[in-house]
Enzyme design. Structure first.
Site, PDB file in Angstrom:
ATOM      1  N   ASP A  11      46.180 -61.998 -47.985  1.00 26.93           N
ATOM      2  CA  ASP A  11      45.893 -60.768 -48.164  1.00 26.93           C
ATOM      3  C   ASP A  11      46.119 -59.912 -46.999  1.00 26.93           C
ATOM      4  O   ASP A  11      45.939 -60.665 -45.845  1.00 26.93           O
ATOM      5  CB  ASP A  11      44.682 -60.531 -48.623  1.00 26.93           C
ATOM      6  CG  ASP A  11      44.302 -59.024 -48.860  1.00 26.93           C
ATOM      7  OD1 ASP A  11      45.258 -58.231 -49.474  1.00 26.93           O
ATOM      8  OD2 ASP A  11      43.264 -58.276 -48.318  1.00 26.93           O
ATOM      9  N   ASP A  13      45.344 -55.894 -45.721  1.00 28.54           N
ATOM     10  CA  ASP A  13      44.355 -55.000 -45.338  1.00 28.54           C
ATOM     11  C   ASP A  13      43.060 -55.742 -45.615  1.00 28.54           C
ATOM     12  O   ASP A  13      42.613 -56.099 -46.619  1.00 28.54           O
ATOM     13  CB  ASP A  13      44.425 -53.694 -46.188  1.00 28.54           C
ATOM     14  CG  ASP A  13      45.831 -53.223 -46.093  1.00 28.54           C
ATOM     15  OD1 ASP A  13      46.045 -52.477 -45.114  1.00 28.54           O
ATOM     16  OD2 ASP A  13      46.652 -53.390 -46.813  1.00 28.54           O
TER      17      ASP A  13
END
Length: 219
Positions: A11, A13
């Protein structure tokens, strides 16, 4: 603990980089413009979900396209501004990704491609492959984004390891049949369900072998 995998999927952020200051600033301004309250945000949830889904949950359908363009405009302006919106790499992200072969890792994000690539560039991270919200029809917690990344890398999903900070992303990784590593960067340890939970990527190291990747939890 040691995890053996053929590919690593990250992922963006909250996992590789921190964009929290920018997100809060931009969504607060957007909410003021569209009459959205803090209670509304608490009801729908923000973190780890595509902006298109969040906006659709908050506004009538006829207002969604323009409102979605507006939040992306605000976020892009923020990250490309003089201070980069406060976007910065999280501990261990540059070192860990830098040790990986380019054909064995990818970023899988709920942000649009333009925003994800702008934030990665600001954080000094060069991702060889980015799967963004633009590339899928169903975002996290659906497994589609992670399954697409595995397919793009030519790796069996069962041989992938997912690194996530948000419950929605971890759910997507599990649904894809992948090993999950949770990072307690935006949630408490007890809020995260994964095969391994660590503070951040600095708790991990990687060895590249003839068989694949060996991820080691240092603490």
């Amino acid at each position: 603990m040691r995890i053996f995998a053929a590919a690593a999927l990250f992922d963006n952020d909250g996992t590789l980089l921190s964009s929290l200051e920018s997100v809060v600033r931009c969504w607060t301004r957007w909410a003021e413009e569209y009459g959205v309250t803090g209670e509304d945000f608490a009801r729908v949830g923000l973190h780890g979900r595509p902006a298109a889904e969040i906006v659709a949950d908050l506004l009538p359908a006829d207002r969604v396209p323009e409102a979605l363009r507006r939040i992306e405009q605000l976020e892009l302006q923020d990250v490309t501004g003089p201070d980069g919106g406060g976007v910065a790499p999280l501990p261990g992200s540059v070192e860990l990704t830098g040790a990986l072969p380019a054909d064995r890792w990818a970023v899988v994000t709920s942000a649009t491609r333009a925003l994800a690539e702008a934030r990665l560039a600001r954080a000094g991270l060069a991702a060889p492959l980015v799967v963004a919200a633009d590339d899928v029809t169903r975002g996290k917690p659906d497994p589609e984004p992670y399954l697409l990344a595995a397919a793009e890398l030519g790796v069996d999903p069962a041989h992938c390891v997912v690194f996530e900070d948000a419950p929605a992303g971890l759910e997507a990784g599990r649904a894809a049949g992948m090993t999950t590593v949770a990072l307690a960067t935006t949630h408490r340890f007890d809020e995260l369900s994964a095969d391994l939970v660590v503070k951040d990527l600095s708790d991990l190291s990687v060895q590249v072998t003839a068989e694949g990747l060996e991820i080691v939890a240092e603490r």
